[in-house]
Design a protein around this motif. Structure first.
Motif, PDB file in Angstrom:
ATOM      1  N   ARG A 142       0.828  -1.209   0.000  1.00 26.68           N
ATOM      2  CA  ARG A 142       0.000   0.000   0.000  1.00 26.68           C
ATOM      3  C   ARG A 142       0.865   1.263   0.000  1.00 26.68           C
ATOM      4  O   ARG A 142       0.574   2.245  -0.688  1.00 26.68           O
ATOM      5  N   VAL A 179       2.089   1.842  -3.347  1.00 33.48           N
ATOM      6  CA  VAL A 179       1.049   2.433  -4.209  1.00 33.48           C
ATOM      7  C   VAL A 179       0.883   3.925  -3.901  1.00 33.48           C
ATOM      8  O   VAL A 179       0.753   4.755  -4.809  1.00 33.48           O
ATOM      9  N   GLU A 180       0.891   4.280  -2.595  1.00 31.80           N
ATOM     10  CA  GLU A 180       0.747   5.682  -2.210  1.00 31.80           C
ATOM     11  C   GLU A 180       1.909   6.517  -2.737  1.00 31.80           C
ATOM     12  O   GLU A 180       1.727   7.630  -3.235  1.00 31.80           O
ATOM     13  N   LYS A 236       3.677   5.833  -5.295  1.00 27.78           N
ATOM     14  CA  LYS A 236       3.517   5.918  -6.751  1.00 27.78           C
ATOM     15  C   LYS A 236       2.471   6.979  -7.111  1.00 27.78           C
ATOM     16  O   LYS A 236       2.663   7.788  -8.029  1.00 27.78           O
ATOM     17  N   ARG A 237       1.364   6.987  -6.332  1.00 27.76           N
ATOM     18  CA  ARG A 237       0.311   7.976  -6.595  1.00 27.76           C
ATOM     19  C   ARG A 237       0.836   9.398  -6.335  1.00 27.76           C
ATOM     20  O   ARG A 237       0.569  10.331  -7.099  1.00 27.76           O
ATOM     21  N   ALA A 238       1.589   9.554  -5.243  1.00 29.18           N
ATOM     22  CA  ALA A 238       2.147  10.879  -4.922  1.00 29.18           C
ATOM     23  C   ALA A 238       3.113  11.340  -6.007  1.00 29.18           C
ATOM     24  O   ALA A 238       3.129  12.511  -6.417  1.00 29.18           O
ATOM     25  N   LYS A 239       3.925  10.403  -6.483  1.00 28.69           N
ATOM     26  CA  LYS A 239       4.875  10.734  -7.548  1.00 28.69           C
ATOM     27  C   LYS A 239       4.137  11.161  -8.808  1.00 28.69           C
ATOM     28  O   LYS A 239       4.493  12.158  -9.456  1.00 28.69           O
ATOM     29  N   ASP A 240       3.079  10.406  -9.139  1.00 24.50           N
ATOM     30  CA  ASP A 240       2.301  10.751 -10.336  1.00 24.50           C
ATOM     31  C   ASP A 240       1.663  12.137 -10.193  1.00 24.50           C
ATOM     32  O   ASP A 240       1.615  12.919 -11.151  1.00 24.50           O
ATOM     33  N   GLU A 241       1.153  12.449  -8.977  1.00 31.47           N
ATOM     34  CA  GLU A 241       0.524  13.757  -8.750  1.00 31.47           C
ATOM     35  C   GLU A 241       1.544  14.883  -8.882  1.00 31.47           C
ATOM     36  O   GLU A 241       1.270  15.919  -9.489  1.00 31.47           O
ATOM     37  N   ARG A 276       2.238  15.342 -12.434  1.00 32.96           N
ATOM     38  CA  ARG A 276       1.132  16.043 -13.092  1.00 32.96           C
ATOM     39  C   ARG A 276       1.195  17.544 -12.808  1.00 32.96           C
ATOM     40  O   ARG A 276       1.027  18.381 -13.704  1.00 32.96           O
TER      41      ARG A 276
END
Length: 424
Positions: free
Chosen positions: A181, A184-185, A187-192, A195
């Motif tokens: 998890r 995943v977090e 990865k999500r933070a990196k993607d944000e 962006r």
């Protein structure tokens, strides 16, 4: 009326005096000591002066037209100059506003560039954390799954009982799931962060495009202002030239007007001299109209259009007493004093218009009415001699045309002028 003995004596003396004077003048002419008047030369001079005045009038009209056109050009130029100054002022406002917008965009670009740098730093840190966690997770997974027998054995043999064993397995499984998890977090933070970085880069690029457009607009505005300023300088130079031209025209107009005034005065002098000589010749040619006690006030013009006495007034149409005689003559014909005396009145008088009164002594005065505007040539208190020119025939006051109203007063009462001048 019949002549009195005194008048007959005066007439006799006058005839003898004129005869003697005529003989003397004739002798002087014969001896060449007195120049004879040249009517032809005088007429030529008069004609030349009239032509000169006409030419000066033409020159005056041309100069006035030139001045009028120059003044119109100057007015139009000043109007154009003011409009140009307003346009320059508007350009200054636009330049100031555009500069403010450029500075605002620069500030936004700097602000968003700083944010982008912060996002890049955050992205780098997040990437590093993600890579570190991935590496640790991979190691744990390797130990769990690649070396699973030993690990499970350790868990199995290390447990105190089955329940402890199950608890340990659940803990290990939960740790692995937590790592997943977290991964995943991250990865999500990196993607944000990526962006946001791309959004900032897009915003910065858009701001840069706007800034370049504004800079180009600033360049265009500055060029227009430079062109307007150069044109304004040209307008001001032209305005100074036209103003100088107007000054030159005014000076030329003053010169022409002065020259015309001199020519007019000279022409007037020649005309008056001619009229005086014509009057003298007329007197000499009409021996039937000798002088009375007083000299005839309008030499050369002996008709009486309205005598002394009761009459129907030519203007009011009522029967009134006419207290003098009217002697018609062209406007500005010379008027002479009937006898030596002192001017007691030389201004406007109701009914008579411009009027001169001369006191001759012993309570006797003569009045000269309807004198032309500007035609009073004497002043009150001035001593005048017999036949001295004192005024010019006019038609001021209650008058129907150019003539002299001539009255004689004795102790303030009007008497017939024909008692003092020889009426035809």
């Amino acid at each position: 009326m019949g002549a009195t003995p005194n008048r007959e004596k005066r007439d006799g003396r006058g005839r003898r005096f004129r005869a003697v004077l005529g003989g003397i003048l004739a002798g002087l002419f014969v001896l060449g000591l007195l120049p004879a008047g040249n009517p032809t030369a005088r007429a030529a001079s008069e004609a030349d002066l009239k032509r000169k005045i006409q030419n000066l009038d033409t020159e005056l009209r041309e100069k006035e037209g030139e001045k009028s056109q120059a003044q119109k050009d100057l007015d139009q130029l000043r109007e154009d100059r003011e409009r140009l100054k307003q346009e320059i002022s508007a350009l200054d406002s636009q330049i100031a506003e555009t500069n403010a917008r450029v500075e605002n965009l620069k500030a936004k670009i700097e602000e968003n560039t700083k944010k982008k740098e912060e996002r890049e730093a955050a992205l780098k840190a997040a990437t590093e954390r993600l890579e570190t966690h991935k590496e640790e997770l991979q190691k744990r997974l390797y130990r769990l799954y690649v070396q699973g027998d030993m690990t499970y054995g350790e868990v199995l043999f290390g447990a105190r009982d089955f329940a402890d064993f199950v608890g340990r397995v659940e803990i290990l499984t939960a740790a692995v799931e937590a790592d997943k998890r977290l991964l995943v977090e991250y990865k999500r933070a990196k993607d944000e962060v990526e962006r946001q970085k791309r959004a900032l880069e897009s915003l910065i690029a858009s701001l840069e495009t706007d800034r370049r457009a504004l800079q180009e607009e600033l360049s265009r505005l500055a060029l227009r202002k430079e062109e307007h300023t150069a044109k304004l300088s040209t307008y001001e130079d032209t305005e100074r030239q036209i103003a100088q031209k107007l000054e030159e025209i005014d000076a030329e107009l003053a010169r022409i007007a002065a020259e015309r005034s001199r020519a007019t005065a000279e022409l007037e002098r020649i005309i008056q001299e001619r009229r005086a000589q014509e009057a003298q010749r007329a007197r000499e040619a009409q021996p039937g109209i000798p002088e009375g006690i007083f000299a005839w006030p309008v030499p050369g013009y002996y008709a009486i259009s309205s005598p002394y006495g009761w009459r129907i007034h030519p203007i009011f149409g009522t029967r009134q007493f006419h207290n003098g005689i009217d002697i018609p003559a062209p406007k500005r014909t010379p008027i002479v004093a009937a006898d030596t005396g002192v001017v007691t009145y030389a201004r406007w008088m109701s009914g008579f218009g411009n009027t001169v009164i001369v006191a001759h002594g012993n309570g006797v005065s003569t009045l000269y009415g309807h004198i032309d505007d500007g035609g009073i040539l004497v002043s009150e208190g001035q001593v005048v001699s017999r036949r001295q020119q004192i005024a010019l025939v006019g038609s001021t006051g209650y008058s129907t045309g150019p003539h002299l109203h001539f009255s004689v007063l004795v102790n303030g009462s009007y008497v017939s002028p024909c008692n003092y001048v020889r009426c035809p």
